[in-house]
Design a protein around this motif. Structure first.
Motif, PDB file in Angstrom:
ATOM      1  N   GLU A   1       0.844  -1.187   0.000  1.00 41.16           N
ATOM      2  CA  GLU A   1       0.000   0.000   0.000  1.00 41.16           C
ATOM      3  C   GLU A   1       0.884   1.242   0.000  1.00 41.16           C
ATOM      4  OE1 GLU A   1      -0.899   0.219   4.742  1.00 41.16           O
ATOM      5  OE2 GLU A   1      -2.136  -1.077   3.482  1.00 41.16           O
TER       6      GLU A   1
ATOM      7  N   PRO B   1       2.497   4.848   1.068  1.00 39.67           N
ATOM      8  CA  PRO B   1       2.775   5.382   2.407  1.00 39.67           C
ATOM      9  C   PRO B   1       1.678   6.354   2.846  1.00 39.67           C
ATOM     10  CG  PRO B   1       4.322   6.232   0.790  1.00 39.67           C
ATOM     11  CD  PRO B   1       3.506   5.203   0.098  1.00 39.67           C
ATOM     12  N   GLU B   2       1.472   6.461   4.149  1.00 41.30           N
ATOM     13  CA  GLU B   2       0.383   7.297   4.665  1.00 41.30           C
ATOM     14  C   GLU B   2       0.625   8.778   4.405  1.00 41.30           C
ATOM     15  OE1 GLU B   2       3.295   6.307   7.847  1.00 41.30           O
ATOM     16  OE2 GLU B   2       1.949   5.038   6.719  1.00 41.30           O
ATOM     17  N   TRP B   3       1.894   9.209   4.221  1.00 42.19           N
ATOM     18  CA  TRP B   3       2.162  10.619   3.967  1.00 42.19           C
ATOM     19  C   TRP B   3       1.817  11.015   2.538  1.00 42.19           C
ATOM     20  CZ3 TRP B   3       5.567  10.899  -0.005  1.00 42.19           C
ATOM     21  CH2 TRP B   3       6.464   9.842  -0.162  1.00 42.19           C
ATOM     22  N   SER B   4       1.583  10.029   1.667  1.00 42.38           N
ATOM     23  CA  SER B   4       1.219  10.313   0.277  1.00 42.38           C
ATOM     24  C   SER B   4      -0.245   9.943   0.082  1.00 42.38           C
ATOM     25  CB  SER B   4       2.114   9.512  -0.672  1.00 42.38           C
ATOM     26  OG  SER B   4       1.730   9.739  -1.998  1.00 42.38           O
ATOM     27  N   ASP B   5      -1.127  10.805   0.551  1.00 43.17           N
ATOM     28  CA  ASP B   5      -2.557  10.502   0.529  1.00 43.17           C
ATOM     29  C   ASP B   5      -3.297  11.362  -0.493  1.00 43.17           C
ATOM     30  OD1 ASP B   5      -2.146  12.815   1.852  1.00 43.17           O
ATOM     31  OD2 ASP B   5      -3.538  12.423   3.485  1.00 43.17           O
TER      32      ASP B   5
ATOM     33  N   ASP C   1      -5.660  11.884  -3.810  1.00 42.19           N
ATOM     34  CA  ASP C   1      -6.805  11.203  -4.403  1.00 42.19           C
ATOM     35  C   ASP C   1      -6.429  10.595  -5.753  1.00 42.19           C
ATOM     36  OD1 ASP C   1      -9.501  10.415  -4.601  1.00 42.19           O
ATOM     37  OD2 ASP C   1      -9.940  12.175  -5.847  1.00 42.19           O
TER      38      ASP C   1
ATOM     39  N   THR D   1       2.386  17.103  -3.088  1.00 41.87           N
ATOM     40  CA  THR D   1       2.631  15.842  -2.387  1.00 41.87           C
ATOM     41  C   THR D   1       3.238  14.842  -3.352  1.00 41.87           C
ATOM     42  OG1 THR D   1       0.707  16.245  -1.000  1.00 41.87           O
ATOM     43  CG2 THR D   1       1.592  14.012  -1.019  1.00 41.87           C
TER      44      THR D   1
ATOM     45  N   ALA E   1      -0.644   3.731  -5.662  1.00 44.01           N
ATOM     46  CA  ALA E   1      -1.605   4.776  -5.317  1.00 44.01           C
ATOM     47  C   ALA E   1      -2.923   4.619  -6.068  1.00 44.01           C
ATOM     48  CB  ALA E   1      -1.005   6.150  -5.597  1.00 44.01           C
TER      49      ALA E   1
END
Length: 155
Positions: free
Chosen positions: A21, A23-27, A29, A62, A70
């Motif tokens: 998955e 990374p959480e810092w690359s959120d 859409d 970002t 993603a």
């Protein structure tokens, strides 16, 4: 595995880190990522350049380390879905551009035997790739020649 036109072994490359998955810092859409991919393709960038731009510049500030993680689709799949893909695969296009440059160099410098050999190797790689892409990304009766390459790349 050995290299195609030399007797040397290939150099080992690094493997991508195993990740399931993003990374959480690359959120960012998915729709924004796809929109940016299509925008960069319309500017004339190849899929590999699009991936580097998304990694470095990102979407809305970002960075996107891996488009497939993603969005669930590769860059070429996104481009095909939006009808923004190129008519030739990127690897074949770059080899044809190299062959055209070498052929023009050989016309100006006919005694350059080293580049004559390089041209032969490049055209051999092109013929192998044409066989791979024939019927899928290329017509069934497509055959490579210098004139055909010049005509395809002028479009």
């Amino acid at each position: 595995m050995a290299r195609m036109h030399t007797r040397r072994r290939g150099s080992s490359g690094s493997d991508k880190p195993v990740a399931d998955e993003p990374p959480e810092w690359s959120d960012v859409d998915e729709a924004d990522i796809e929109e940016r991919v299509v925008e960069l393709a319309e500017q004339g960038h190849d899929p590999s350049i699009i991936g580097m731009k998304l990694r470095d510049e990102g979407v809305k500030g970002t960075p996107i380390p891996d488009v497939k993680l993603a969005t669930g689709r590769k860059i070429t799949e996104i481009l095909d879905a939006h009808d923004a893909g190129a008519d030739l695969p990127e690897d074949l296009r770059s080899l044809m551009q190299r062959a055209i440059r070498l052929r023009e160099h050989m016309q100006e410098n006919p005694q350059d035997h080293q580049n004559k050999r390089s041209l032969q190797n490049t055209e051999s790689k092109i013929r192998r790739l044409v066989g791979y892409y024939r019927g899928d990304a290329l017509d069934e009766d497509f055959t490579y020649s210098y004139d055909v390459a010049v005509e395809l790349l002028e479009e």
